[in-house]
Design a protein around this motif. Structure first.
Motif, PDB file in Angstrom:
ATOM      1  N   PRO A 198     -11.068   8.808 -18.427  1.00  0.00           N
ATOM      2  CA  PRO A 198     -10.680   7.921 -18.311  1.00  0.00           C
ATOM      3  C   PRO A 198      -9.974   7.828 -16.571  1.00  0.00           C
ATOM      4  O   PRO A 198      -9.795   6.984 -15.950  1.00  0.00           O
ATOM      5  N   ASP A 199      -9.306   8.721 -16.693  1.00  0.00           N
ATOM      6  CA  ASP A 199      -8.415   9.273 -15.177  1.00  0.00           C
ATOM      7  C   ASP A 199      -9.355   9.899 -14.077  1.00  0.00           C
ATOM      8  O   ASP A 199      -8.869  10.077 -12.775  1.00  0.00           O
ATOM      9  N   ALA A 200     -10.653  10.244 -14.405  1.00  0.00           N
ATOM     10  CA  ALA A 200     -11.546  10.771 -13.606  1.00  0.00           C
ATOM     11  C   ALA A 200     -12.136   9.981 -12.787  1.00  0.00           C
ATOM     12  O   ALA A 200     -12.147   9.036 -12.509  1.00  0.00           O
ATOM     13  N   VAL A 201     -11.993  10.371 -11.302  1.00  0.00           N
ATOM     14  CA  VAL A 201     -12.701   9.690  -9.875  1.00  0.00           C
ATOM     15  C   VAL A 201     -14.544  10.228 -10.332  1.00  0.00           C
ATOM     16  O   VAL A 201     -14.523  10.924 -10.063  1.00  0.00           O
ATOM     17  N   ARG A 215       0.868  -1.635   0.204  1.00  0.00           N
ATOM     18  CA  ARG A 215       0.257  -0.151   0.284  1.00  0.00           C
ATOM     19  C   ARG A 215       0.893   1.010  -0.420  1.00  0.00           C
ATOM     20  O   ARG A 215       0.716   2.068  -0.831  1.00  0.00           O
ATOM     21  N   GLU A 216       2.219   0.802   1.048  1.00  0.00           N
ATOM     22  CA  GLU A 216       3.138   2.124   1.133  1.00  0.00           C
ATOM     23  C   GLU A 216       3.060   2.188  -0.785  1.00  0.00           C
ATOM     24  O   GLU A 216       3.041   3.901  -0.782  1.00  0.00           O
ATOM     25  N   VAL A 217       3.939   1.492  -1.549  1.00  0.00           N
ATOM     26  CA  VAL A 217       4.308   1.372  -2.416  1.00  0.00           C
ATOM     27  C   VAL A 217       2.836   2.399  -3.580  1.00  0.00           C
ATOM     28  O   VAL A 217       3.869   2.919  -4.563  1.00  0.00           O
ATOM     29  N   VAL A 218       2.186   1.727  -3.438  1.00  0.00           N
ATOM     30  CA  VAL A 218       1.142   1.996  -4.431  1.00  0.00           C
ATOM     31  C   VAL A 218       0.379   3.541  -4.448  1.00  0.00           C
ATOM     32  O   VAL A 218       0.355   4.761  -5.128  1.00  0.00           O
ATOM     33  N   ALA A 229      -2.633  13.165  -4.317  1.00  0.00           N
ATOM     34  CA  ALA A 229      -2.976  13.095  -2.399  1.00  0.00           C
ATOM     35  C   ALA A 229      -4.158  13.686  -2.412  1.00  0.00           C
ATOM     36  O   ALA A 229      -4.519  12.504  -0.907  1.00  0.00           O
ATOM     37  N   ASP A 230      -4.426  14.016  -2.505  1.00  0.00           N
ATOM     38  CA  ASP A 230      -5.786  14.414  -2.708  1.00  0.00           C
ATOM     39  C   ASP A 230      -7.071  13.242  -3.360  1.00  0.00           C
ATOM     40  O   ASP A 230      -7.973  12.961  -1.730  1.00  0.00           O
ATOM     41  N   LEU A 231      -6.530  12.805  -4.487  1.00  0.00           N
ATOM     42  CA  LEU A 231      -7.202  10.889  -4.111  1.00  0.00           C
ATOM     43  C   LEU A 231      -7.532  10.173  -3.044  1.00  0.00           C
ATOM     44  O   LEU A 231      -8.083   9.521  -2.147  1.00  0.00           O
ATOM     45  N   LEU A 232      -6.162  10.285  -2.396  1.00  0.00           N
ATOM     46  CA  LEU A 232      -5.352   9.270  -0.949  1.00  0.00           C
ATOM     47  C   LEU A 232      -6.453   9.401  -0.124  1.00  0.00           C
ATOM     48  O   LEU A 232      -6.797   8.737   0.607  1.00  0.00           O
ATOM     49  N   LYS A 233      -6.743  10.915   0.405  1.00  0.00           N
ATOM     50  CA  LYS A 233      -7.112  11.758   1.278  1.00  0.00           C
ATOM     51  C   LYS A 233      -8.736  11.151   1.325  1.00  0.00           C
ATOM     52  O   LYS A 233      -9.274  10.706   2.465  1.00  0.00           O
ATOM     53  N   LEU A 234      -9.455  11.431  -0.003  1.00  0.00           N
ATOM     54  CA  LEU A 234     -10.857  10.791  -0.126  1.00  0.00           C
ATOM     55  C   LEU A 234     -10.829   9.465  -0.017  1.00  0.00           C
ATOM     56  O   LEU A 234     -12.078   9.133   0.678  1.00  0.00           O
ATOM     57  N   TYR A 235      -9.914   8.420  -0.837  1.00  0.00           N
ATOM     58  CA  TYR A 235     -10.615   6.821  -0.290  1.00  0.00           C
ATOM     59  C   TYR A 235     -10.020   6.990   1.148  1.00  0.00           C
ATOM     60  O   TYR A 235     -10.807   5.749   1.510  1.00  0.00           O
ATOM     61  N   ASP A 236      -9.747   7.477   2.001  1.00  0.00           N
ATOM     62  CA  ASP A 236      -9.322   6.979   3.126  1.00  0.00           C
ATOM     63  C   ASP A 236     -10.291   7.691   3.995  1.00  0.00           C
ATOM     64  O   ASP A 236     -11.269   6.847   4.881  1.00  0.00           O
ATOM     65  N   LYS A 237     -11.015   8.846   3.560  1.00  0.00           N
ATOM     66  CA  LYS A 237     -11.375   9.196   4.310  1.00  0.00           C
ATOM     67  C   LYS A 237     -13.371   7.744   3.853  1.00  0.00           C
ATOM     68  O   LYS A 237     -13.897   7.896   4.533  1.00  0.00           O
ATOM     69  N   SER A 282       2.515   7.134  -5.501  1.00  0.00           N
ATOM     70  CA  SER A 282       1.400   6.906  -6.796  1.00  0.00           C
ATOM     71  C   SER A 282       0.717   7.786  -7.122  1.00  0.00           C
ATOM     72  O   SER A 282       0.204   7.891  -8.441  1.00  0.00           O
ATOM     73  N   VAL A 283      -0.066   7.872  -6.147  1.00  0.00           N
ATOM     74  CA  VAL A 283      -1.492   8.316  -6.320  1.00  0.00           C
ATOM     75  C   VAL A 283      -1.709   9.355  -5.546  1.00  0.00           C
ATOM     76  O   VAL A 283      -1.662  10.495  -4.848  1.00  0.00           O
TER      77      VAL A 283
END
Length: 173
Positions: free
Chosen positions: A152-155, A97-100, A106-114, A103-104
């Protein structure tokens, strides 16, 4: 009680008691003592039988307790082995997860974690055959058209559960 019965019998046999009334009382007492002794011997036999039965039961229960303890020890060993395996897998997944996550964005990772925290550990779900695998609800045609139209890259998020939708080539879009 036996000593008293022997003593009374000796008094009766010795002829020391001469009064017929005293003799009769002494004989009654000897008879009563003999009956009482028989009753007490019966009680002692019953207690001995109960004790023997209780000892057998203790032996059975001890064997059962040892069997249960052996099963408990086995289950504990298997649980500990499973925990060790799970801990190893968790460490591997955490490293991956740290490796992946590097490459994501930061704002997408924050949304995912939330979302993951809010939705019980699942922040993203696969879109498969018009169905969000997070909430298991089928997207309506309007929602599907919006997903198809998105870059394709849109959330893209599910309108029902608000999880991030993961689009794959199997999504059928």
């Amino acid at each position: 009680m036996r000593q008293r019965a022997v003593r009374d019998q000796q008094r009766l046999d010795s002829g020391a008691v001469s009064s017929p009334k005293d003799l009769e009382n002494l004989q009654r007492e000897i008879t009563s003592l003999a009956k009482r002794q028989g009753d007490l011997e019966d009680v002692v036999l019953e207690v001995m039988e109960r004790r023997e039965s209780a000892q057998e039961r203790v032996g059975e229960l001890t064997e059962r307790a040892e069997s249960v303890q052996a099963k408990l020890d086995d289950a504990t060993a298997r649980r500990d082995a499973a925990f060790k395996e799970i801990d190893g897998e968790a460490a591997t997944v955490t490293k991956e997860r740290e490796v992946v996550s590097g490459s994501v964005p930061a704002d997408l990772l924050k949304l995912y974690d939330k979302l993951r925290e809010k939705e019980g550990g699942v922040g993203a779900a696969r879109l498969f055959q018009r169905r969000c695998e997070g909430c298991r609800l089928e997207l309506n045609i309007t929602e599907l058209n919006e997903v198809r139209a998105a870059a394709p890259d849109a959330v893209v998020r599910c309108e029902n559960c608000r999880r991030i939708l993961v689009r794959t080539s199997e999504s059928g879009l």
